[in-house]
Enzyme design. Structure first.
Site, PDB file in Angstrom:
ATOM      1  N   HIS A   1      -5.711  -8.910  -1.378  1.00  0.00           N
ATOM      2  CA  HIS A   1      -6.083  -8.992   0.233  1.00  0.00           C
ATOM      3  C   HIS A   1      -7.178 -10.060   0.589  1.00  0.00           C
ATOM      4  O   HIS A   1      -8.156  -9.823  -0.086  1.00  0.00           O
ATOM      5  CB  HIS A   1      -6.130  -7.626   0.908  1.00  0.00           C
TER       6      HIS A   1
ATOM      7  N   MET B   1      -2.142  -6.689   6.802  1.00  0.00           N
ATOM      8  CA  MET B   1      -3.246  -7.510   6.405  1.00  0.00           C
ATOM      9  C   MET B   1      -2.935  -8.225   5.007  1.00  0.00           C
ATOM     10  O   MET B   1      -3.761  -8.579   4.232  1.00  0.00           O
ATOM     11  CB  MET B   1      -4.404  -6.515   6.144  1.00  0.00           C
ATOM     12  N   SER B   2      -1.738  -8.601   4.864  1.00  0.00           N
ATOM     13  CA  SER B   2      -1.187  -9.084   3.626  1.00  0.00           C
ATOM     14  C   SER B   2       0.049 -10.301   3.640  1.00  0.00           C
ATOM     15  O   SER B   2       0.280 -10.502   4.821  1.00  0.00           O
ATOM     16  CB  SER B   2      -1.106  -7.925   2.655  1.00  0.00           C
TER      17      SER B   2
ATOM     18  N   ALA C   1       2.665  -2.263   3.719  1.00  0.00           N
ATOM     19  CA  ALA C   1       2.388  -1.212   4.942  1.00  0.00           C
ATOM     20  C   ALA C   1       2.148  -2.040   6.095  1.00  0.00           C
ATOM     21  O   ALA C   1       1.150  -2.583   6.057  1.00  0.00           O
ATOM     22  CB  ALA C   1       1.575  -0.260   4.377  1.00  0.00           C
TER      23      ALA C   1
ATOM     24  N   SER D   1       0.896  -1.271   0.041  1.00  0.00           N
ATOM     25  CA  SER D   1       0.032   0.052   0.024  1.00  0.00           C
ATOM     26  C   SER D   1       0.969   1.229  -0.102  1.00  0.00           C
ATOM     27  O   SER D   1       1.675   1.495   0.920  1.00  0.00           O
ATOM     28  CB  SER D   1      -0.916   0.059   1.338  1.00  0.00           C
TER      29      SER D   1
ATOM     30  N   TYR E   1      -9.359  -9.562   2.717  1.00  0.00           N
ATOM     31  CA  TYR E   1     -10.320  -8.833   3.249  1.00  0.00           C
ATOM     32  C   TYR E   1     -11.082  -8.385   2.049  1.00  0.00           C
ATOM     33  O   TYR E   1     -12.319  -7.952   2.184  1.00  0.00           O
ATOM     34  CB  TYR E   1     -10.008  -7.783   4.353  1.00  0.00           C
ATOM     35  N   GLU E   2     -10.737  -8.389   0.614  1.00  0.00           N
ATOM     36  CA  GLU E   2     -11.393  -8.018  -0.472  1.00  0.00           C
ATOM     37  C   GLU E   2     -12.286  -9.112  -1.026  1.00  0.00           C
ATOM     38  O   GLU E   2     -12.867  -8.772  -1.844  1.00  0.00           O
ATOM     39  CB  GLU E   2     -10.274  -7.621  -1.469  1.00  0.00           C
TER      40      GLU E   2
ATOM     41  N   ASN F   1       2.305   3.689  10.494  1.00  0.00           N
ATOM     42  CA  ASN F   1       1.674   4.161  11.763  1.00  0.00           C
ATOM     43  C   ASN F   1       2.009   3.414  13.018  1.00  0.00           C
ATOM     44  O   ASN F   1       2.388   2.339  12.902  1.00  0.00           O
ATOM     45  CB  ASN F   1      -0.032   3.938  11.349  1.00  0.00           C
TER      46      ASN F   1
ATOM     47  N   HIS G   1      -3.214   0.605  -4.616  1.00  0.00           N
ATOM     48  CA  HIS G   1      -3.046  -0.724  -5.395  1.00  0.00           C
ATOM     49  C   HIS G   1      -3.349  -0.511  -6.930  1.00  0.00           C
ATOM     50  O   HIS G   1      -4.436  -0.474  -7.251  1.00  0.00           O
ATOM     51  CB  HIS G   1      -3.468  -1.650  -4.842  1.00  0.00           C
TER      52      HIS G   1
ATOM     53  N   HIS H   1      -6.433   4.431   6.766  1.00  0.00           N
ATOM     54  CA  HIS H   1      -5.834   4.233   5.446  1.00  0.00           C
ATOM     55  C   HIS H   1      -5.016   5.372   4.983  1.00  0.00           C
ATOM     56  O   HIS H   1      -3.889   5.260   4.139  1.00  0.00           O
ATOM     57  CB  HIS H   1      -6.828   3.528   4.489  1.00  0.00           C
TER      58      HIS H   1
END
Ligand SMILES: O=P(O)(O)O[C@@H]1C[C@H](O)[C@@H](CO)O1
Length: 294
Positions: A95, A228-229, A125, A42, A97-98, A252, A73, A266
């Site tokens: 990902h 998350m990846s 990220a 990301s 979550y997609e 972060n 992306h 995000h």
């Protein structure tokens, strides 16, 4: 297949035919076959923008590829040269979550294997859990914890195609020691070694950011950063013998205390990506220059 009870496995996972179709399509478009794959995290698609003599192929053009739905992306493959090496770069990943199955997330790595990729450099990220980490640091991944994997959301679930790799692949050597060493040397050369950490990446399913209690648990378990990846990509790559080097950008700081009023988002992730884009690009380019291929 479990025929004894008249049952079949519910999800056979990868279709070798589909992987071959994608690879054949790409082979018909390219004239140089790179040995290095790159996956941009990301906000880090700038790595792909630096590729010279670009051939860009949109994911929607590639048979059996899905599309990237996340801001930051781009959803395209870039073939060309970077750091003096031929590369194949994914500007955008998939990902869980997609809504994609784990094998769909890992699919591009099998396509890479059929194209002759030997090494993949993965970026992402991530939120910094380790209190010594600062926003903008790089974390060279030395190991991972996969919550989706523990829960059965494993890219290798279903039928095992032995032509790619064994049913039970080890993951104790997931992150290549020599490539990590080379990345550290590259960080020195790129003058970014003061930002370089070594740590454990923990994958969660997302898409919500974690609660404070969850982050405290992850810290206790030894996670240094959370994202998350990446893990489905690493597991697929290692299963078929692609060497992996992976680097997180700490975009972060995770919120581990109550009443701070802080909340990750995000936009902050993409903003840090933008601010650290040049440093990451320098690091990647230096690494590629130093890398010697067999
Ligand atoms: O694709 P990566 O892992 O770099 O993206 C991270 C995880 C989420 O997709 C997003 C959260 O801001 O950034």
């Amino acid at each position: 297949m479990s025929r004894a009870l008249g049952l079949t496995t519910s999800n056979t996972g990868y279709s070798t035919k589909k992987v071959q179709e994608s690879a054949e399509f790409l082979k018909s478009k390219i004239s140089i076959f790179p040995k290095i794959g790159i996956i941009c995290g990301s906000g880090l698609s700038g790595i792909g923008d630096l590729v010279e003599n670009k051939l860009v192929i949109k994911y929607e053009e590639i048979p059996s590829f899905v599309t990237s739905t996340v801001p930051g992306h781009k959803g395209q493959l870039v073939f060309g040269q970077l750091g003096g090496k031929d590369v194949m770069c994914m500007q955008g990943r998939f990902h869980p979550y997609e809504g994609y199955e784990a094998w769909v997330v890992g699919f591009p790595l099998r396509v890479m294997k059929l194209l002759g990729i030997e090494i993949v450099l993965i970026t992402n990220a991530a939120g910094g859990i380790n209190e010594k980490y600062s926003v903008g640091d790089f974390m060279l991944i030395k190991d991972h914890i996969s919550f989706p994997g523990f829960g059965g959301f494993n890219t290798l679930r279903g039928h095992n195609d032995d032509s790619f790799g064994p049913r039970f692949p080890p993951m104790s050597d997931a992150y290549d020691k020599n490539l990590r060493q080379l990345m550290h040397e590259s960080a020195k050369e790129a003058n970014v070694d003061q930002y370089m950490r070594d740590g454990v990446y923990c994958q969660v399913a997302g898409p919500n950011f974690e609660t404070i209690a969850e982050l405290r648990m992850l810290r206790t378990l030894g996670a240094d950063a959370v994202g998350m990846s990446t893990v489905q990509e690493v597991v697929t790559a290692r299963h078929c013998g692609i060497r992996v080097v992976a680097c997180s950008l700490v975009t972060n700081k995770c919120v581990l205390d109550y009443d701070t009023g802080l909340a990750p988002n995000h936009e902050e992730v993409l903003q840090t990506g933008k601010e650290r884009a040049q440093a990451m690009q320098l690091l990647v380019t230096c690494f590629l220059r130093k890398l010697s291929l067999s």
